[in-house]
Design an enzyme around this catalytic site. Structure first.
Site, PDB file in Angstrom:
ATOM      1  N   HIS A 206       0.783  -1.403   0.120  1.00  0.00           N
ATOM      2  CA  HIS A 206      -0.062   0.128  -0.072  1.00  0.00           C
ATOM      3  C   HIS A 206       0.762   1.462   0.084  1.00  0.00           C
ATOM      4  O   HIS A 206       0.176   2.419  -0.099  1.00  0.00           O
ATOM      5  CB  HIS A 206      -0.811   0.063   1.206  1.00  0.00           C
ATOM      6  CG  HIS A 206      -0.187   0.115   2.415  1.00  0.00           C
ATOM      7  ND1 HIS A 206       0.328  -0.992   3.164  1.00  0.00           N
ATOM      8  CD2 HIS A 206      -0.005   1.022   3.273  1.00  0.00           C
ATOM      9  CE1 HIS A 206       0.959  -0.610   4.374  1.00  0.00           C
ATOM     10  NE2 HIS A 206       0.809   0.672   4.522  1.00  0.00           N
TER      11      HIS A 206
HETATM   12  N1  UDP Z   1      -2.783  -6.014   9.081  1.00  0.00           N
HETATM   13  C1  UDP Z   1      -4.042  -6.499   9.491  1.00  0.00           C
HETATM   14  N2  UDP Z   1      -4.713  -6.750   8.412  1.00  0.00           N
HETATM   15  C2  UDP Z   1      -4.459  -6.488   6.992  1.00  0.00           C
HETATM   16  C3  UDP Z   1      -2.998  -6.004   6.745  1.00  0.00           C
HETATM   17  C4  UDP Z   1      -2.334  -5.954   7.753  1.00  0.00           C
HETATM   18  O1  UDP Z   1      -4.429  -6.561  10.528  1.00  0.00           O
HETATM   19  O2  UDP Z   1      -5.510  -6.555   6.221  1.00  0.00           O
HETATM   20  C5  UDP Z   1      -1.581  -5.790  10.295  1.00  0.00           C
HETATM   21  C6  UDP Z   1      -0.270  -6.668   9.939  1.00  0.00           C
HETATM   22  O3  UDP Z   1      -0.588  -7.926  10.610  1.00  0.00           O
HETATM   23  C7  UDP Z   1       0.761  -5.762  10.657  1.00  0.00           C
HETATM   24  C8  UDP Z   1      -0.132  -4.241  10.391  1.00  0.00           C
HETATM   25  O4  UDP Z   1      -1.231  -4.568   9.944  1.00  0.00           O
HETATM   26  O5  UDP Z   1       0.709  -5.910  11.848  1.00  0.00           O
HETATM   27  C9  UDP Z   1       0.871  -3.449   9.661  1.00  0.00           C
HETATM   28  O6  UDP Z   1       0.040  -2.487   9.391  1.00  0.00           O
HETATM   29  P1  UDP Z   1       0.227  -1.445   7.956  1.00  0.00           P
HETATM   30  O7  UDP Z   1       0.733  -2.156   6.983  1.00  0.00           O
HETATM   31  O8  UDP Z   1      -0.848  -0.726   7.979  1.00  0.00           O
HETATM   32  O9  UDP Z   1       1.462  -0.252   8.712  1.00  0.00           O
HETATM   33  P2  UDP Z   1       2.972  -0.509   8.420  1.00  0.00           P
HETATM   34  O10 UDP Z   1       3.610  -1.842   8.856  1.00  0.00           O
HETATM   35  O11 UDP Z   1       3.245  -0.314   6.967  1.00  0.00           O
HETATM   36  O12 UDP Z   1       3.452   0.768   9.106  1.00  0.00           O
END
Ligand code: UDP
Length: 360
Positions: A206
C-alpha cells in the site's frame, strides 16, 4: 500519572493493544483516536478484537495532504491537552498522528514518550522518516525496539533518554498467534467469505512508492500471479480501486483480493503462508517472528535485523527481481532474537514509573 495516548492508524492500534493493557495497570490513560484510519476493518475491528479501550476522544481527521492532516490534528490535540492537563503524552510509531501529538505536547511543556523510536531509513523521501526523526528529538523518553535503533539515537546525541525495550508489536503478536483460531472475517469486495487455500502466499502492498501509478503494482502482482500457489492480497482501502482494476485488466486469476482483515486473521495468514511479499514495516517483522520468509518491496531497509539468512530481502517493484528473491532459501538461527522477548510493554511501563519517581 495521567497519560494521554494518541493513536490513529492501524499499526498504532496493534501497538496500543499491548501498551494500554500495561499502562492502565499503573496509570490513568486518556485515549485520543485522531481518526486517520476510520473504516470498520481498519479501525473498529482492532478495538473489538484486541480489547483496546474505547477512545475518550475521536477527532475524525482523515484525508487531505500531509500538511492539512497534520495541521488539523495539531489543533485538535492541543485543545484536548489544554483541557485534560496530562502529566505526559504517549505516542507510537511514525504517522502524522505521532508527529502532530508530539509537537502539540512539547509546546505545552508536556513530556513526550515515544514508542518505536530510532528507526531510520536514511532518506527524507519517505514521508514517515520526517515524523520519526522529529518525534525522537522532541521526546523526553525514547523507547527503541532493537539495539540497532538505540545505537542510531545514541549517534544522534539522544542516548541519555533512550532505552532498548524490545518490539511492542512482538508482545501483541505472541499473544494472538498462540490463541486457537478459525479465520473469521476474510471477505472479498462483494462481501463474500473467502476460503483460505491450504497453500498460499500472503501479500500486502500500500505504500505510496508502490501504488502511485499502475506500473509498480502491476509488476508486483504479475510476480505473484505466476507463483505455484494463489496469493491472498489484503488490500488497503487507499489502494482498492487500483488493485481491482489492475487485476481485472491483466487477468490475474491467481490472486485473491480481500478487504483488510482483522489482526488475528492477519497473524494467522502470516503464520501459515508459504512466503510473504509486503511493503509493510509491521508485516515484515511478523513474518520474521513466524519464521516465514519475506520479500520487502521497497528501496530502503526498515528493520535491518530481519535482513539475515535471506529471511527478509529487499526487492524492486519488478517481477523478475521479486521472483528471483522468492526463489532463495532462508536460513534461520533460532537463537537470534533481535526484537526482545515479548515483554516490551512491561519494560516501558517500568521505565516510565522510574522516570516519574525521579521527576516528581
Ligand atoms: N494487518 C492487518 N490486516 C491487514 C493487513 C495488515 O491486521 O489486512 C496488520 C499486519 O499484520 C501488521 C500491521 O497490520 O501487524 C501492519 O500495518 P500497516 O501495513 O498498515 O502499517 P506499516 O506496517 O506499514 O506501518
Amino acid at each position: 500519572m495521567r497519560i494521554v495516548t494518541v493513536i490513529g492508524a492501524r499499526p498504532q492500534f496493534i501497538k496500543a493493544a499491548a501498551g494500554s493493557r500495561q499502562i492502565r495497570k499503573e496509570h490513568q490513560e486518556i485515549l485520543i483516536h485522531t481518526g486517520q484510519h476510520f473504516d470498520d476493518n481498519m479501525s473498529a475491528v482492532f478495538f473489538r478484537e484486541m480489547e483496546i479501550p474505547e477512545p475518550d476522544y475521536n477527532l475524525g481527521i482523515s484525508g487531505g495532504s500531509h500538511a492539512q492532516m497534520t495541521a488539523k490534528m495539531l489543533v485538535g490535540i492541543e485543545e484536548i491537552l489544554v483541557k485534560e492537563k496530562p502529566d505526559a503524552l504517549l505516542v507510537y510509531g511514525d504517522t502524522n498522528s505521532t508527529i502532530a501529538a508530539a509537537l502539540a505536547a512539547v509546546k505545552l511543556q508536556i513530556p513526550v514518550f515515544h514508542v518505536e523510536a530510532g528507526n531510520r531509513l536514511g532518506t527524507l523521501n519517505n514521508p514517515e522518516e520526517v515524523n520519526r526523526i522529529t518525534t525522537d528529538h522532541l521526546a523526553t523518553l525514547d523507547f527503541c525496539a532493537t539495539e540497532d535503533s538505540l545505537e542510531k539515537l545514541q549517534r544522534e546525541g539522544l542516548g541519555d533518554r533512550s532505552y532498548c525495550v524490545g518490539n511492542i508489536m512482538y508482545d501483541s503478536f505472541l499473544h494472538f498467534v498462540n490463541l486457537p483460531w478459525k479465520y473469521q472475517n476474510i471477505i472479498d469486495f462483494d462481501g463474500n467469505a473467502i476460503t483460505v487455500p491450504s497453500e498460499y502466499y500472503y501479500l500486502t502492498c500500500h505504500r505510496q512508492e508502490n501504488t502511485y501509478s499502475d506500473e509498480p503494482l502491476t509488476e508486483i502482482l504479475a510476480a505473484m500471479n505466476s507463483l505455484d500457489a494463489p496469493t491472498i492480497y489484503a488490500v488497503h482501502p487507499r489502494n482498492r480501486e487500483r488493485a481491482c482494476r489492475v487485476c481485472e485488466k491483466e487477468k490475474f486469476k491467481n490472486i485473491i483480493l480481500t478487504q483488510p482483515v482483522g489482526y488475528s486473521d492477519s497473524v494467522h495468514l502470516t503464520k501459515n503462508a508459504k512466503k510473504i511479499v509486503t511493503d509493510s514495516g509491521g508485516l515484515q517483522c511478523e513474518a520474521f517472528y513466524a519464521g516465514v520468509q519475506c520479500i520487502f518491496v521497497l528501496d530502503y531497509v526498515v528493520w535491518p535485523e530481519t535482513m539475515v539468512g535471506n529471511r527478509n530481502q529487499l526487492a524492486k517493484a519488478n517481477r523478475y527481481d521479486i521472483l528471483n528473491k522468492l526463489s532463495a532459501t532462508q536460513i534461520i538461527d533460532p537463537s537470534y532474537k533481535p526484537f526482545g522477548d515479548g515483554h516490551a510493554a512491561e519494560r516501558i511501563c517500568k521505565i516510565i514509573t522510574e522516570w516519574e519517581r525521579k521527576n516528581k
